[in-house]
Motif scaffolding. Structure first.
Motif, short mmCIF file in Angstrom:
data_model
loop_
_atom_site.label_atom_id
_atom_site.label_comp_id
_atom_site.label_asym_id
_atom_site.label_seq_id
_atom_site.Cartn_x
_atom_site.Cartn_y
_atom_site.Cartn_z
N TYR A 281 0.79 -1.23 0.00
CA TYR A 281 0.00 0.00 0.00
C TYR A 281 0.82 1.28 0.00
O TYR A 281 0.25 2.38 -0.02
N VAL A 284 0.05 3.38 -3.21
CA VAL A 284 -1.27 4.03 -3.19
C VAL A 284 -1.30 5.16 -2.17
O VAL A 284 -1.82 6.26 -2.44
N SER A 285 -0.75 4.93 -0.98
CA SER A 285 -0.77 5.96 0.06
C SER A 285 0.10 7.15 -0.32
O SER A 285 -0.24 8.30 -0.03
N LYS A 287 0.70 8.26 -3.37
CA LYS A 287 -0.06 9.04 -4.35
C LYS A 287 -1.14 9.87 -3.67
O LYS A 287 -1.35 11.04 -4.01
N GLN A 288 -1.81 9.28 -2.69
CA GLN A 288 -2.86 10.00 -1.97
C GLN A 288 -2.29 11.20 -1.22
O GLN A 288 -2.98 12.23 -1.06
N ASN A 289 -1.05 11.10 -0.78
CA ASN A 289 -0.42 12.18 -0.04
C ASN A 289 0.25 13.20 -0.95
O ASN A 289 0.98 14.09 -0.47
N THR A 346 3.50 13.00 5.88
CA THR A 346 2.84 12.89 4.57
C THR A 346 3.70 13.40 3.42
O THR A 346 3.34 13.24 2.26
N GLY A 413 -11.02 5.35 2.68
CA GLY A 413 -9.85 5.55 1.84
C GLY A 413 -8.62 6.01 2.59
O GLY A 413 -7.54 6.12 2.00
N GLY A 414 -8.75 6.26 3.88
CA GLY A 414 -7.59 6.65 4.69
C GLY A 414 -6.80 5.44 5.14
O GLY A 414 -7.29 4.30 5.13
#
Length: 449
Positions: A281, A284-285, A287-289, A346, A413-414
């Motif tokens: 993950y 994915v994490s 990219k989210q940050n 982050t 999604g967190g």
């Protein structure tokens, strides 16, 4: 007193009867008998392990190739989590997609008792070619897959079963050549899995835009085939095959009567529960940050690049100061890193620092776990005991990643829930290793265990 001279016919022997004319001295007989005993058991005695030499290091080369193709492939599966959820399987949830990678890890480890039993009986001669075929065939079929169940069967089961048949012989064969330097040799071998986890994600990432997903998987399969040809030619055990014995459940369960073995397996189980979550993950994490897609896709490679040094250096230190001692330290460090870095920051820089440090610490686990197990095992039972341990932790590998995916969905999604779960499991594993160390070597902090 026993002397070197031959007794005369008139002199009594130690048994009180006169010797025959051609009888050797009694002390020579005793020494001969002892030599026969020594010869019979010497191949298993610690003093008889070469700890080097051409054949030993060729086995390490073969084991390196095996780990590159088996565990190295498992180490790079995080890149597929992000790719499948964005392309072929975009209609499925992250938890559903994660079952593919979880099955890969599960199948690679779950068949350990069966593979280990066969390995202890016949060695790696027939296991490696079969594993090579299944691994390559599974990836070839994955390259033409289009539906969810295709990926489950081809990538999650067939390819992973082949990886299992490759992984265990490598652990067993290399262990038979080394005793004092075993953790170091296993660390070099295990660094192949890290290198595989560096090269293959970058290779696939670069190939997909140029030749498409299908040919990217086929090229990877051909790379694995080439390396496994090398492994089949160089990987050998030092010990002769002992032959088949009845397949009994107690052959596996009896080992759990040993506190040191059981506690080691419990520690590995909890560690595996959380270890692969960052691998799956982190892309994915990141990219989210806010990390760019290009840089985020390199995070798995960064993890595995750092893991190369984590495989080798702690093993070398563990041979000197105690393998269990180092295992305890790196396990606690892995759990703390999740709470201190991955969960609380982050930015790009902290994410990269976490990837480097976490890759190093978890890399040490892969090389030290088999070394710790070999330390408390008879060399003739290495295959079965490795298989028993990895079969147990396969259950953690199967369920840990989907649980993490479900937690991501639960938290909208967190990744907070996933990170808490992963860090807690790693710390539980580290604590179990503390108890295992005490069971094996006592409570003295200065003891080399």
């Amino acid at each position: 007193m026993i002397t070197e001279s031959t007794p005369s016919s008139s002199s009594p022997t130690l048994s009180g009867t006169p010797p025959l004319k051609d009888d050797p001295p009694r002390d020579v007989e005793l020494r001969t008998d002892l030599e026969k005993v020594d010869t019979k058991v010497s191949i298993h005695h610690p003093s008889q392990f070469p700890d080097g030499g051409l054949n030993a290091w060729l086995a390490v080369v073969g084991g390196f190739a095996c780990l590159f193709c088996s565990f190295g492939w498992i180490n790079c599966i995080g890149i597929f989590q992000g790719y499948y959820t964005s392309h072929q399987l975009k209609d499925y949830t992250p938890s559903q997609v994660s079952w593919i990678s979880s099955l890969e890890t599960f199948c690679m480890f779950f068949f350990g008792p069966i593979v280990g039993k066969y390995y202890d009986a016949y060695g790696s001669r027939f296991i490696l070619p079969l594993g090579t075929f299944l691994h390559v065939f599974g990836l070839m079929m994955t390259s033409i897959s289009s539906k969810y169940w295709h990926y489950i069967i081809c990538q999650g089961i067939v390819s992973a079963t082949g990886a299992s048949l490759i992984f265990y012989p490598a652990l067993g064969d290399v262990s038979t050549w080394f005793f004092k330097k075993r953790a170091f040799a296993l660390g070099i071998m295990a660094s192949g899995s890290s290198l595989g986890g560096v090269i293959m994600p970058i290779m696939i990432e670069r190939l997909i835009p140029r030749v498409g997903y299908g040919w990217s998987m086929r090229i990877t399969a051909f790379l694995i085939l080439g390396l496994m040809i090398i492994a089949n030619l160089t990987l050998r055990s030092r010990l002769p095959a002992k032959g088949w014995s009845p397949f009994l459940l107690k052959d596996f369960t009896r080992h759990f009567k040993e506190p040191g073995f059981t506690l080691t397996v419990i520690g590995a189980f909890f560690f595996f529960f959380g270890m692969f979550l960052p691998f799956n993950y982190i892309v994915v994490s990141a990219k989210q940050n806010g990390m760019s897609t290009t840089l985020a896709n390199y995070m798995v490679s960064v993890l595995n690049a750092a893991s190369v040094f984590g495989r080798i250096l702690p093993g070398w230190i563990g041979d000197k100061v105690g393998r269990y001692n180092i295992m305890v330290v790196i396990s606690y460090v892995s759990g703390i890193l999740i709470f201190a870095l991955w969960m609380t920051t982050t930015g790009n820089a902290p994410t990269i620092v976490f990837a480097v440090l976490y890759g190093f610490s978890t890399g040490a686990f892969v090389s030290l776990a088999p070394a710790c197990l070999a330390q408390i095992s008879q060399i003739r039972e290495i295959g079965v005991r490795n298989g028993a341990m990895f079969a147990v932790i396969s259950l953690a590998a199967l369920t840990g990643v989907p649980i993490g995916g479900a937690l991501v969905t639960r938290y909208g999604g967190g990744f907070e829930g996933l990170q808490i779960f992963a860090g807690t499991m790693l710390l539980c594993g580290a604590t179990a290793f503390v108890f295992a160390r005490v069971a094996v070597g006592g409570r003295s902090v200065m003891m080399v265990v």
